[in-house]
Design a protein around this motif. Structure first.
Motif, PDB file in Angstrom:
ATOM      1  N   ALA A 347       0.842  -1.209   0.000  1.00  0.00           N
ATOM      2  CA  ALA A 347       0.000   0.000   0.000  1.00  0.00           C
ATOM      3  C   ALA A 347       0.873   1.252   0.000  1.00  0.00           C
ATOM      4  O   ALA A 347       0.561   2.239  -0.681  1.00  0.00           O
ATOM      5  CB  ALA A 347      -0.919  -0.005   1.217  1.00  0.00           C
ATOM      6  N   ARG A 348       1.953   1.202   0.752  1.00  0.00           N
ATOM      7  CA  ARG A 348       2.869   2.354   0.761  1.00  0.00           C
ATOM      8  C   ARG A 348       3.426   2.587  -0.642  1.00  0.00           C
ATOM      9  O   ARG A 348       3.535   3.729  -1.117  1.00  0.00           O
ATOM     10  CB  ARG A 348       4.036   2.101   1.733  1.00  0.00           C
ATOM     11  CG  ARG A 348       5.013   3.274   1.796  1.00  0.00           C
ATOM     12  CD  ARG A 348       6.192   2.988   2.699  1.00  0.00           C
ATOM     13  NE  ARG A 348       6.996   1.897   2.177  1.00  0.00           N
ATOM     14  CZ  ARG A 348       7.969   1.302   2.856  1.00  0.00           C
ATOM     15  NH1 ARG A 348       8.235   1.671   4.087  1.00  0.00           N
ATOM     16  NH2 ARG A 348       8.664   0.321   2.310  1.00  0.00           N
ATOM     17  N   PHE A 349       3.786   1.499  -1.315  1.00  0.00           N
ATOM     18  CA  PHE A 349       4.306   1.603  -2.684  1.00  0.00           C
ATOM     19  C   PHE A 349       3.298   2.313  -3.591  1.00  0.00           C
ATOM     20  O   PHE A 349       3.641   3.260  -4.296  1.00  0.00           O
ATOM     21  CB  PHE A 349       4.624   0.203  -3.224  1.00  0.00           C
ATOM     22  CG  PHE A 349       5.000   0.181  -4.670  1.00  0.00           C
ATOM     23  CD1 PHE A 349       6.289   0.491  -5.080  1.00  0.00           C
ATOM     24  CD2 PHE A 349       4.064  -0.116  -5.648  1.00  0.00           C
ATOM     25  CE1 PHE A 349       6.630   0.496  -6.421  1.00  0.00           C
ATOM     26  CE2 PHE A 349       4.397  -0.117  -6.987  1.00  0.00           C
ATOM     27  CZ  PHE A 349       5.688   0.194  -7.375  1.00  0.00           C
ATOM     28  N   TYR A 350       2.037   1.852  -3.558  1.00  0.00           N
ATOM     29  CA  TYR A 350       1.051   2.442  -4.472  1.00  0.00           C
ATOM     30  C   TYR A 350       0.712   3.882  -4.095  1.00  0.00           C
ATOM     31  O   TYR A 350       0.443   4.706  -4.970  1.00  0.00           O
ATOM     32  CB  TYR A 350      -0.201   1.550  -4.562  1.00  0.00           C
ATOM     33  CG  TYR A 350       0.126   0.290  -5.332  1.00  0.00           C
ATOM     34  CD1 TYR A 350       0.358   0.342  -6.706  1.00  0.00           C
ATOM     35  CD2 TYR A 350       0.287  -0.931  -4.691  1.00  0.00           C
ATOM     36  CE1 TYR A 350       0.720  -0.788  -7.419  1.00  0.00           C
ATOM     37  CE2 TYR A 350       0.645  -2.076  -5.396  1.00  0.00           C
ATOM     38  CZ  TYR A 350       0.864  -1.994  -6.761  1.00  0.00           C
ATOM     39  OH  TYR A 350       1.235  -3.101  -7.473  1.00  0.00           O
ATOM     40  N   HIS A 351       0.723   4.177  -2.804  1.00  0.00           N
ATOM     41  CA  HIS A 351       0.500   5.569  -2.394  1.00  0.00           C
ATOM     42  C   HIS A 351       1.632   6.446  -2.935  1.00  0.00           C
ATOM     43  O   HIS A 351       1.400   7.514  -3.508  1.00  0.00           O
ATOM     44  CB  HIS A 351       0.449   5.640  -0.861  1.00  0.00           C
ATOM     45  CG  HIS A 351       0.259   7.028  -0.345  1.00  0.00           C
ATOM     46  ND1 HIS A 351       0.770   7.458   0.852  1.00  0.00           N
ATOM     47  CD2 HIS A 351      -0.381   8.109  -0.872  1.00  0.00           C
ATOM     48  CE1 HIS A 351       0.436   8.717   1.042  1.00  0.00           C
ATOM     49  NE2 HIS A 351      -0.249   9.141   0.016  1.00  0.00           N
ATOM     50  N   HIS A 352       2.850   5.972  -2.761  1.00  0.00           N
ATOM     51  CA  HIS A 352       4.011   6.733  -3.230  1.00  0.00           C
ATOM     52  C   HIS A 352       3.976   6.939  -4.738  1.00  0.00           C
ATOM     53  O   HIS A 352       4.359   7.988  -5.252  1.00  0.00           O
ATOM     54  CB  HIS A 352       5.283   5.978  -2.829  1.00  0.00           C
ATOM     55  CG  HIS A 352       6.554   6.700  -3.123  1.00  0.00           C
ATOM     56  ND1 HIS A 352       7.267   6.510  -4.283  1.00  0.00           N
ATOM     57  CD2 HIS A 352       7.236   7.626  -2.417  1.00  0.00           C
ATOM     58  CE1 HIS A 352       8.342   7.283  -4.267  1.00  0.00           C
ATOM     59  NE2 HIS A 352       8.347   7.969  -3.156  1.00  0.00           N
ATOM     60  N   GLU A 353       3.499   5.923  -5.455  1.00  0.00           N
ATOM     61  CA  GLU A 353       3.591   5.953  -6.917  1.00  0.00           C
ATOM     62  C   GLU A 353       2.331   6.490  -7.606  1.00  0.00           C
ATOM     63  O   GLU A 353       2.326   6.630  -8.830  1.00  0.00           O
ATOM     64  CB  GLU A 353       3.913   4.554  -7.447  1.00  0.00           C
ATOM     65  CG  GLU A 353       5.234   3.976  -6.933  1.00  0.00           C
ATOM     66  CD  GLU A 353       6.452   4.810  -7.319  1.00  0.00           C
ATOM     67  OE1 GLU A 353       6.402   5.487  -8.364  1.00  0.00           O
ATOM     68  OE2 GLU A 353       7.441   4.791  -6.563  1.00  0.00           O
ATOM     69  N   CYS A 361      -7.722   7.384  -6.225  1.00  0.00           N
ATOM     70  CA  CYS A 361      -6.371   6.821  -6.118  1.00  0.00           C
ATOM     71  C   CYS A 361      -5.489   7.715  -5.248  1.00  0.00           C
ATOM     72  O   CYS A 361      -4.828   7.242  -4.317  1.00  0.00           O
ATOM     73  CB  CYS A 361      -5.794   6.661  -7.520  1.00  0.00           C
ATOM     74  SG  CYS A 361      -4.175   5.906  -7.571  1.00  0.00           S
ATOM     75  N   ARG A 362      -5.504   9.004  -5.519  1.00  0.00           N
ATOM     76  CA  ARG A 362      -4.656   9.944  -4.770  1.00  0.00           C
ATOM     77  C   ARG A 362      -4.961   9.889  -3.278  1.00  0.00           C
ATOM     78  O   ARG A 362      -4.062   9.758  -2.451  1.00  0.00           O
ATOM     79  CB  ARG A 362      -4.867  11.363  -5.301  1.00  0.00           C
ATOM     80  CG  ARG A 362      -3.996  12.417  -4.615  1.00  0.00           C
ATOM     81  CD  ARG A 362      -4.333  13.818  -5.092  1.00  0.00           C
ATOM     82  NE  ARG A 362      -5.682  14.220  -4.760  1.00  0.00           N
ATOM     83  CZ  ARG A 362      -6.648  14.495  -5.643  1.00  0.00           C
ATOM     84  NH1 ARG A 362      -6.401  14.431  -6.922  1.00  0.00           N
ATOM     85  NH2 ARG A 362      -7.856  14.853  -5.241  1.00  0.00           N
ATOM     86  N   GLU A 363      -6.244   9.969  -2.926  1.00  0.00           N
ATOM     87  CA  GLU A 363      -6.627   9.987  -1.511  1.00  0.00           C
ATOM     88  C   GLU A 363      -6.714   8.574  -0.939  1.00  0.00           C
ATOM     89  O   GLU A 363      -6.316   8.323   0.190  1.00  0.00           O
ATOM     90  CB  GLU A 363      -7.979  10.695  -1.337  1.00  0.00           C
ATOM     91  CG  GLU A 363      -8.009  12.129  -1.857  1.00  0.00           C
ATOM     92  CD  GLU A 363      -7.045  13.038  -1.143  1.00  0.00           C
ATOM     93  OE1 GLU A 363      -6.785  12.828   0.052  1.00  0.00           O
ATOM     94  OE2 GLU A 363      -6.514  13.975  -1.790  1.00  0.00           O
ATOM     95  N   GLY A 364      -7.259   7.673  -1.756  1.00  0.00           N
ATOM     96  CA  GLY A 364      -7.518   6.317  -1.257  1.00  0.00           C
ATOM     97  C   GLY A 364      -6.262   5.534  -0.939  1.00  0.00           C
ATOM     98  O   GLY A 364      -6.205   4.808   0.065  1.00  0.00           O
ATOM     99  N   THR A 365      -5.232   5.667  -1.783  1.00  0.00           N
ATOM    100  CA  THR A 365      -4.008   4.879  -1.528  1.00  0.00           C
ATOM    101  C   THR A 365      -3.355   5.332  -0.219  1.00  0.00           C
ATOM    102  O   THR A 365      -2.856   4.502   0.546  1.00  0.00           O
ATOM    103  CB  THR A 365      -3.004   5.007  -2.693  1.00  0.00           C
ATOM    104  OG1 THR A 365      -2.782   6.387  -2.973  1.00  0.00           O
ATOM    105  CG2 THR A 365      -3.505   4.306  -3.945  1.00  0.00           C
ATOM    106  N   GLY A 366      -3.362   6.608   0.038  1.00  0.00           N
ATOM    107  CA  GLY A 366      -2.792   7.120   1.290  1.00  0.00           C
ATOM    108  C   GLY A 366      -3.606   6.670   2.498  1.00  0.00           C
ATOM    109  O   GLY A 366      -3.059   6.350   3.557  1.00  0.00           O
TER     110      GLY A 366
ATOM    111  N   TYR B  77       9.015  13.451 -10.705  1.00  0.00           N
ATOM    112  CA  TYR B  77       9.857  12.244 -10.758  1.00  0.00           C
ATOM    113  C   TYR B  77      10.827  12.218  -9.580  1.00  0.00           C
ATOM    114  O   TYR B  77      11.471  13.235  -9.291  1.00  0.00           O
ATOM    115  CB  TYR B  77      10.627  12.198 -12.080  1.00  0.00           C
ATOM    116  CG  TYR B  77       9.730  12.079 -13.290  1.00  0.00           C
ATOM    117  CD1 TYR B  77       9.306  10.839 -13.732  1.00  0.00           C
ATOM    118  CD2 TYR B  77       9.284  13.210 -13.972  1.00  0.00           C
ATOM    119  CE1 TYR B  77       8.467  10.711 -14.840  1.00  0.00           C
ATOM    120  CE2 TYR B  77       8.447  13.096 -15.078  1.00  0.00           C
ATOM    121  CZ  TYR B  77       8.044  11.841 -15.507  1.00  0.00           C
ATOM    122  OH  TYR B  77       7.219  11.723 -16.598  1.00  0.00           O
ATOM    123  N   THR B  78      10.927  11.035  -8.964  1.00  0.00           N
ATOM    124  CA  THR B  78      11.706  10.960  -7.716  1.00  0.00           C
ATOM    125  C   THR B  78      13.219  11.036  -7.916  1.00  0.00           C
ATOM    126  O   THR B  78      13.944  11.266  -6.952  1.00  0.00           O
ATOM    127  CB  THR B  78      11.395   9.650  -6.977  1.00  0.00           C
ATOM    128  OG1 THR B  78      11.630   8.558  -7.860  1.00  0.00           O
ATOM    129  CG2 THR B  78       9.967   9.627  -6.475  1.00  0.00           C
TER     130      THR B  78
END
Lengths: 455, 176
Positions: A347-353, A361-366, B77-78
């Motif tokens: 989940a952290r990965f998808y929030h970050h990406e 997606c923007r709010e939900g992943t976080g 981009y990171t």
């Protein structure tokens, strides 16, 4: 030994260089295509082969090629998606690093089939050394006359370049990749129009994964029918599987589609069984975005049939009892793996990406990440598990691109199959606090606690 | 007061400009903006691995695009750094397969050894530790990226050696 189509020459000393690659029969498919075949005939061979996109979606490559708009009169492009960034997946890097000319040969033959005169390989920015390997190989191919004007006197021209990304997983989505290739943020575009009609600089464009394009030389050299004869049903040909996690042999393997999951997991030729002989707890068969499978559904489908390494068998029963072949990122977990922590990690990965373009997606992943983190850290609430389910269900299918689905499926599958482990975290916070990072005590030992309290 | 704007000496050498012009030539006329990401990589590598606002403006000028077009890419981009970073940036992959193989322990170990927290450079500006998302080396975990290169199958001993090699200037960050 399993059959090798993509990796058969990978251990030949010096295969990275043009001289050795050519000596081993390299670039024969370009010769055959340009001298003996029309572009449409190449497309037909790829259609006959049944080759499906190896990036994860599994869409038939030949059909995708046939969608390209040839009537617009605009320049056409082939773009190779080498933005491999899905956790668990590292197969494309292996191909490009060790046999770069195979991809370049595939790019030339495929570009010819599509009528593209300007093509690109878009590679993730972190693979900087691979980018340089490809640049060198392209220069060698150009010097040898396989690129440029009037290749082999055929009248066909092609320029091929490598484009480097900037570290954004979302650029693996084909329209985000095109945006990035145009020098923009990697925000996916709404489809339609599909890239085959309006892609790079609004020109007709096909985007294919590295492994897909690397299979084209074999198909042209042999035949589409020969390729279709490998595998089972609509899962034709071979597939690269990148295997990692708690197995003895980690790395990239080429398998015939249709091999059983049991054989892939346990034979010495492939994964070699579990590391330190611990019990198998769970498996992610196709990269982090696909649903996790619990041990009882890994070797057998819900119907009791042998689970096979095919698009169909891995997804048997839908997500209730199945998963997906996806990109072939095969991550194995033993009994010490904490499913909650692993789900939080994804989940952290998808929030970050998440590119942040779509609100769900923007709010939900976080939100997913935050709730999972508090459960994992002993601050979970009884209602959190249902809250996670609710959040993920509102992301899935409600975003421009599939990143939203990719973020929600692992959470849904983890709750579906390992709900008792989430409940254990919530009800016995003192038992999970201050534990040693990723590795937990085997959950089987404490499972009775959840059952007892539920009763 | 915290310093919020760092300055940077801009040095667009002849060889750097030649490389930029070569990258621009990879795209059709009028589509030079497509060269933005590769150009930013080249410019960043040549400027202590970070991009000040002034340097981003310079890139915009070279590519004949608006500065905002560069800012929005740099912030998205990171891999583009907007502040000075440690010369030797240890970027540990912190995604599932690396975690399964103990990367969290190794990050803690490295932080303790260098006396820093994740995301803070050492006082001499030589080292910095960062946690990053999947680097595509899951079968060779745990791993980290250092400059253009991957350091795989990491152990505490390998990290000790890497730190020593960095201190002695034996590590190449970019393959130019």
């Amino acid at each position: 030994m399993g059959r090798k189509i993509l990796l058969d020459k990978i251990n030949v000393p010096g295969i990275k260089t043009y001289e050795v690659y050519r000596k081993e029969g390299g670039y024969a498919s370009v010769e055959k295509a340009l001298k003996k075949m029309t572009p449409d005939e190449v497309v037909e061979e790829v259609k006959t082969s049944g080759l499906r996109g190896r990036g994860g979606a599994g869409f038939p490559a030949g059909m995708k090629w046939s969608f390209i708009d040839k009537k617009s009169g605009k320049p056409r492009h082939l773009v190779c998606n080498a933005d491999e960034s899905e956790p668990g997946t590292f197969k494309d890097r292996y191909l490009m690093e060790y046999i770069p000319h195979l991809l370049i040969e595939g790019m030339i033959t495929s570009s010819y089939a599509l009528g593209a005169n300007l093509s690109y390989i878009y590679i993730r920015g972190e693979y900087m050394w691979v980018y340089k390997i490809l640049e060198k190989a392209i220069a060698e191919a150009k010097t040898a006359g396989w690129l440029g004007k009037n290749i082999l006197g055929s009248g066909y021209d092609l320029e091929l370049y490598v484009q480097i990304g900037g570290g954004a997983y979302i650029c693996g989505e084909e329209t985000a990749l095109i945006e990035s290739l145009e020098g923009n943020r990697g925000n996916p575009r709404i489809k339609p129009p599909f890239p085959a009609v309006q892609g790079l600089w609004q020109n007709p464009t096909v985007v294919n994964n590295v492994e897909t394009i690397a299979a084209v030389p074999w198909i042209v050299n042999n035949s589409g029918a020969d390729y279709a004869a490998i595998g089972i049903g609509r899962s034709t040909g071979t597939k690269l599987i990148s295997a990692s996690g708690n197995i003895k042999n980690q790395g990239v393997f080429e398998i015939d589609l249709g091999l059983s999951v049991y054989e892939f997991m346990n034979s010495d030729e492939y994964c070699g069984g579990m590391q330190t002989n611990r019990p198998l707890k769970a498996l992610v068969p196709g990269g982090s975005s696909v649903p996790i499978l619990p041990a009882n559904l890994i070797y057998k489908t819900a119907n009791g049939e042998d689970r096979l390494m095919t698009y169909e068998s891995l997804s048997d029963g839908g997500f209730a009892t199945g998963s997906m072949l996806g990109s072939g990122g095969f991550i194995v977990y033993d009994d010490r793996a904490c499913i909650v922590r692993n789900t939080w990690n994804f989940a952290r990965f998808y929030h970050h990406e998440s590119c942040g373009q779509c609100t769900p997606c923007r709010e939900g992943t976080g939100w997913l990440e935050k709730v999972l983190w508090r459960i994992e850290n002993g601050q979970g609430r009884e209602e959190d598990i249902d809250l996670l389910w609710s959040i993920q269900s509102k992301i899935e299918g409600n975003t421009i691109c599939p990143l939203g689905d990719a973020a929600s499926w692992p959470v849904a599958a983890a709750i579906r199959h390992f709900r008792d482990e989430f409940e254990y975290h919530v009800r016995f916070p003192e038992k999970i606090k201050n534990r040693d990072h990723f590795v937990a005590e085997p959950f089987e030992k404490v499972k009775h606690l959840v059952a007892k309290q539920t009763v | 007061m915290e310093k919020t704007h760092h300055t940077q000496e801009i040095n667009m050498t002849e060889s750097l400009m030649n490389r930029i012009n070569e990258l621009i030539s990879h795209y059709p006329e009028g589509k030079q903006k497509s060269a933005l990401l590769p150009v930013l990589h080249e410019v960043q590598d040549a400027h202590d691995n970070w991009l000040s606002i002034e340097l981003q403006n310079k890139v915009a000028e070279i590519l004949q695009i608006q500065p905002i077009e560069v800012y929005e890419v740099v912030t998205f981009y990171t891999m583009f750094n907007q502040r000075p970073i440690g010369k030797y940036m240890f970027e540990f992959c912190q995604t599932s397969p690396c975690c399964q193989n103990g990367v969290e322990d190794l990050m803690d170990y490295t932080c303790e050894k260098l006396g820093v927290k994740v995301g803070e450079p050492t006082s001499d500006g030589q080292f910095e530790i960062r946690g990053v998302e999947c680097l595509g080396a899951c079968g060779y975990a745990p791993m980290m990226q250092l400059g253009d290169f991957y350091q795989e199958h990491l152990t505490k001993e390998k990290i000790d050696q890497l730190i020593e090699d960095c201190k002695e200037g034996k590590i190449t960050l970019h393959d130019k």
